[in-house]
Design a protein around this motif. Structure first.
Motif, PDB file in Angstrom:
ATOM      1  N   ALA A   1       0.753  -1.382  -0.056  1.00 14.58           N
ATOM      2  CA  ALA A   1       0.083  -0.024   0.047  1.00 14.58           C
ATOM      3  C   ALA A   1       0.784   1.359   0.111  1.00 14.58           C
ATOM      4  CB  ALA A   1      -0.824   0.028   1.246  1.00 14.58           C
ATOM      5  N   ALA A   2       2.080   1.270   0.716  1.00 11.59           N
ATOM      6  CA  ALA A   2       2.829   2.376   0.855  1.00 11.59           C
ATOM      7  C   ALA A   2       3.297   2.794  -0.775  1.00 11.59           C
ATOM      8  CB  ALA A   2       4.143   2.045   1.571  1.00 11.59           C
ATOM      9  N   ASP A   3       3.647   1.744  -1.563  1.00 13.59           N
ATOM     10  CA  ASP A   3       3.882   2.118  -2.826  1.00 13.59           C
ATOM     11  C   ASP A   3       2.899   2.746  -3.546  1.00 13.59           C
ATOM     12  OD1 ASP A   3       6.536   0.729  -2.104  1.00 13.59           O
ATOM     13  OD2 ASP A   3       5.982  -0.904  -3.436  1.00 13.59           O
ATOM     14  N   LYS A   4       1.538   2.156  -3.389  1.00 19.58           N
ATOM     15  CA  LYS A   4       0.602   3.033  -4.090  1.00 19.58           C
ATOM     16  C   LYS A   4       0.139   4.232  -3.551  1.00 19.58           C
ATOM     17  CE  LYS A   4      -1.689  -1.483  -4.629  1.00 19.58           C
ATOM     18  NZ  LYS A   4      -1.589  -1.924  -6.065  1.00 19.58           N
ATOM     19  N   ILE A   5       0.390   4.709  -2.299  1.00 23.91           N
ATOM     20  CA  ILE A   5       0.261   5.867  -1.698  1.00 23.91           C
ATOM     21  C   ILE A   5       1.221   6.874  -2.421  1.00 23.91           C
ATOM     22  CG2 ILE A   5       0.419   7.424   0.505  1.00 23.91           C
ATOM     23  CD1 ILE A   5      -0.573   4.625   1.745  1.00 23.91           C
TER      24      ILE A   5
ATOM     25  N   ILE B   1     -12.617  20.217  -4.116  1.00 26.44           N
ATOM     26  CA  ILE B   1     -11.151  20.734  -4.122  1.00 26.44           C
ATOM     27  C   ILE B   1     -11.411  21.370  -2.455  1.00 26.44           C
ATOM     28  CG2 ILE B   1      -9.250  22.427  -4.509  1.00 26.44           C
ATOM     29  CD1 ILE B   1     -10.218  20.409  -6.543  1.00 26.44           C
ATOM     30  N   ASP B   2     -12.315  22.110  -1.863  1.00 25.76           N
ATOM     31  CA  ASP B   2     -12.549  22.586  -0.695  1.00 25.76           C
ATOM     32  C   ASP B   2     -12.508  21.520   0.329  1.00 25.76           C
ATOM     33  OD1 ASP B   2     -12.525  25.218  -1.533  1.00 25.76           O
ATOM     34  OD2 ASP B   2     -14.652  25.587  -1.613  1.00 25.76           O
ATOM     35  N   LYS B   3     -13.521  20.569   0.193  1.00 26.41           N
ATOM     36  CA  LYS B   3     -13.723  19.355   0.995  1.00 26.41           C
ATOM     37  C   LYS B   3     -12.091  18.822   1.330  1.00 26.41           C
ATOM     38  CE  LYS B   3     -16.290  15.203   1.762  1.00 26.41           C
ATOM     39  NZ  LYS B   3     -16.506  15.416   3.093  1.00 26.41           N
ATOM     40  N   THR B   4     -11.595  18.461   0.129  1.00 27.84           N
ATOM     41  CA  THR B   4     -10.243  17.742   0.279  1.00 27.84           C
ATOM     42  C   THR B   4      -9.414  18.364   1.151  1.00 27.84           C
ATOM     43  OG1 THR B   4     -10.510  16.808  -2.163  1.00 27.84           O
ATOM     44  CG2 THR B   4      -8.367  17.056  -1.220  1.00 27.84           C
ATOM     45  N   PHE B   5      -9.131  19.711   0.700  1.00 25.31           N
ATOM     46  CA  PHE B   5      -8.263  20.542   1.723  1.00 25.31           C
ATOM     47  C   PHE B   5      -8.569  20.819   3.032  1.00 25.31           C
ATOM     48  CE2 PHE B   5      -5.734  21.295  -2.371  1.00 25.31           C
ATOM     49  CZ  PHE B   5      -4.365  21.633  -1.929  1.00 25.31           C
ATOM     50  N   SER B   6      -9.939  20.749   3.370  1.00 31.20           N
ATOM     51  CA  SER B   6     -10.256  21.353   4.526  1.00 31.20           C
ATOM     52  C   SER B   6      -9.929  19.964   5.576  1.00 31.20           C
ATOM     53  CB  SER B   6     -11.699  21.392   4.636  1.00 31.20           C
ATOM     54  OG  SER B   6     -12.501  20.196   4.330  1.00 31.20           O
ATOM     55  N   GLU B   7      -9.978  18.725   4.901  1.00 31.47           N
ATOM     56  CA  GLU B   7      -9.377  17.486   5.661  1.00 31.47           C
ATOM     57  C   GLU B   7      -8.142  17.267   5.662  1.00 31.47           C
ATOM     58  OE1 GLU B   7     -12.309  14.334   5.874  1.00 31.47           O
ATOM     59  OE2 GLU B   7     -13.845  15.319   4.765  1.00 31.47           O
ATOM     60  N   ALA B   8      -7.368  17.321   4.412  1.00 37.77           N
ATOM     61  CA  ALA B   8      -6.119  16.757   4.144  1.00 37.77           C
ATOM     62  C   ALA B   8      -4.951  17.704   4.820  1.00 37.77           C
ATOM     63  CB  ALA B   8      -6.046  16.503   2.736  1.00 37.77           C
ATOM     64  N   ASP B   9      -5.036  18.953   4.261  1.00 38.31           N
ATOM     65  CA  ASP B   9      -4.333  20.107   4.676  1.00 38.31           C
ATOM     66  C   ASP B   9      -4.450  20.320   6.152  1.00 38.31           C
ATOM     67  OD1 ASP B   9      -2.567  22.145   4.650  1.00 38.31           O
ATOM     68  OD2 ASP B   9      -3.809  23.540   3.681  1.00 38.31           O
ATOM     69  N   THR B  10      -4.040  19.387   7.133  1.00 41.95           N
ATOM     70  CA  THR B  10      -4.061  19.742   8.551  1.00 41.95           C
ATOM     71  C   THR B  10      -3.303  20.789   9.112  1.00 41.95           C
ATOM     72  OG1 THR B  10      -2.359  17.941   8.825  1.00 41.95           O
ATOM     73  CG2 THR B  10      -4.646  17.314   8.954  1.00 41.95           C
ATOM     74  N   LYS B  11      -2.216  21.194   8.396  1.00 42.69           N
ATOM     75  CA  LYS B  11      -1.241  22.176   8.765  1.00 42.69           C
ATOM     76  C   LYS B  11      -1.894  23.628   8.457  1.00 42.69           C
ATOM     77  CE  LYS B  11       3.129  19.787   8.752  1.00 42.69           C
ATOM     78  NZ  LYS B  11       4.563  19.892   7.818  1.00 42.69           N
ATOM     79  N   GLY B  12      -2.822  23.564   7.613  1.00 43.06           N
ATOM     80  CA  GLY B  12      -3.439  24.916   7.158  1.00 43.06           C
ATOM     81  C   GLY B  12      -2.626  25.837   6.223  1.00 43.06           C
ATOM     82  N   ASP B  13      -1.537  25.235   5.689  1.00 44.63           N
ATOM     83  CA  ASP B  13      -0.767  25.918   4.755  1.00 44.63           C
ATOM     84  C   ASP B  13      -0.910  26.218   3.283  1.00 44.63           C
ATOM     85  OD1 ASP B  13       0.112  23.669   4.255  1.00 44.63           O
ATOM     86  OD2 ASP B  13       1.924  23.480   4.845  1.00 44.63           O
TER      87      ASP B  13
ATOM     88  N   TRP C   1      -0.974  13.386   3.153  1.00 47.77           N
ATOM     89  CA  TRP C   1      -1.508  12.536   2.157  1.00 47.77           C
ATOM     90  C   TRP C   1      -1.831  11.089   2.514  1.00 47.77           C
ATOM     91  CZ3 TRP C   1      -4.309  12.730  -2.028  1.00 47.77           C
ATOM     92  CH2 TRP C   1      -4.396  11.615  -2.891  1.00 47.77           C
ATOM     93  N   LYS C   2      -0.761  10.946   3.281  1.00 51.11           N
ATOM     94  CA  LYS C   2      -1.075   9.513   3.847  1.00 51.11           C
ATOM     95  C   LYS C   2      -2.293   9.204   4.777  1.00 51.11           C
ATOM     96  CE  LYS C   2       3.853   7.996   3.603  1.00 51.11           C
ATOM     97  NZ  LYS C   2       5.127   7.783   4.284  1.00 51.11           N
ATOM     98  N   ALA C   3      -2.222  10.225   5.802  1.00 51.49           N
ATOM     99  CA  ALA C   3      -3.213  10.227   6.692  1.00 51.49           C
ATOM    100  C   ALA C   3      -4.568  10.430   6.041  1.00 51.49           C
ATOM    101  CB  ALA C   3      -2.997  11.416   7.634  1.00 51.49           C
ATOM    102  N   PHE C   4      -4.620  11.280   4.905  1.00 54.31           N
ATOM    103  CA  PHE C   4      -6.007  11.453   4.279  1.00 54.31           C
ATOM    104  C   PHE C   4      -6.420  10.112   3.394  1.00 54.31           C
ATOM    105  CE2 PHE C   4      -8.302  13.186   0.491  1.00 54.31           C
ATOM    106  CZ  PHE C   4      -9.292  13.575   1.300  1.00 54.31           C
TER     107      PHE C   4
END
Length: 220
Positions: free
Chosen positions: A105-109, A153-165, A173-176
């Protein structure tokens, strides 16, 4: 065996012994040999030089060598490990191995992350995500309004961009992906366990469900 290997090496650019490729990928020796036949077919479909050119790659994926698509271009670029504008046999097998059901899975990610990191900055930025979403929608012939695309796009970034940068790094990305494993659906081709001469299509996008609004715009 040595003579056979020598003969094949003259026919295939980047030829590597099947036992070596089998040891470094999820494929068996017999499967690598089947991929050899597939590679020969693809690499001579337009230009008979034993190398897979981008036009031949497009023809294999979309049955149209003139069709340009960002998704296909990115997959080609990632298969082209030497970055010399063509895909050699060893590159073909190693890269296709990532799509094998038994690949880690790590390779796919990591591959999926690189797919969206269009500018190769080590981050997925908002505009890169939007470009890829639009490309996937276009290829799947799905039509969504600009508002819906922006919502994705908004939904993805609101959840994936945990640092808010304003960008998504590999760890985010791995966490998402761990939260939405269907993001990796297109990273597995089940029929690689039963390889035939027919080239597997990377683009197989069913209908989108609101509950699965995601980066790769996958369906069920």
């Amino acid at each position: 065996m040595g003579c056979a290997s020598s003969k094949r090496s003259k026919q295939l650019h980047g030829y590597e012994d099947p036992s070596v490729l089998a040891a470094e990928t999820p494929f068996t020796v017999n499967e690598v040999e089947s991929l050899e036949e597939l590679y020969k077919k693809l690499s001579n479909s337009i230009i008979a030089d034993g190398l897979i050119h981008k036009e031949e790659f497009h023809l294999a994926l979309f049955k149209n060598r003139n069709q340009r698509n960002l998704f296909a271009d990115r997959v080609f670029d990632l298969f082209d490990l030497k970055r010399n504008g063509v895909i050699e046999f060893g590159e073909f097998v190693r890269s296709l191995g990532i799509f094998h059901p038994n690949a880690p899975a790590a390779d796919k990610i990591a591959f999926a992350f690189k797919l969206y990191d269009l500018r190769q900055t080590g981050f997925i930025e908002r505009e890169e995500l939007k470009e890829m979403v639009l490309a996937l929608l276009h290829e799947s012939e799905l039509v969504l309004s600009e508002d819906i695309v922006e919502m994705i796009i908004d939904k993805t970034f609101s959840e994936a961009d945990t640092k808010g940068d304003g960008k998504i790094n590999l760890e985010e990305w791995k966490a998402f992906v761990s939260k939405y494993p269907s993001l990796l659906k297109n990273m597995t081709l089940p029929y690689l366990k039963d390889i035939s001469i027919a080239f597997p299509s990377f683009v197989d996008l069913p209908e989108i469900e609101e509950s699965d609004v995601s980066v790769s715009v996958n369906g069920d």
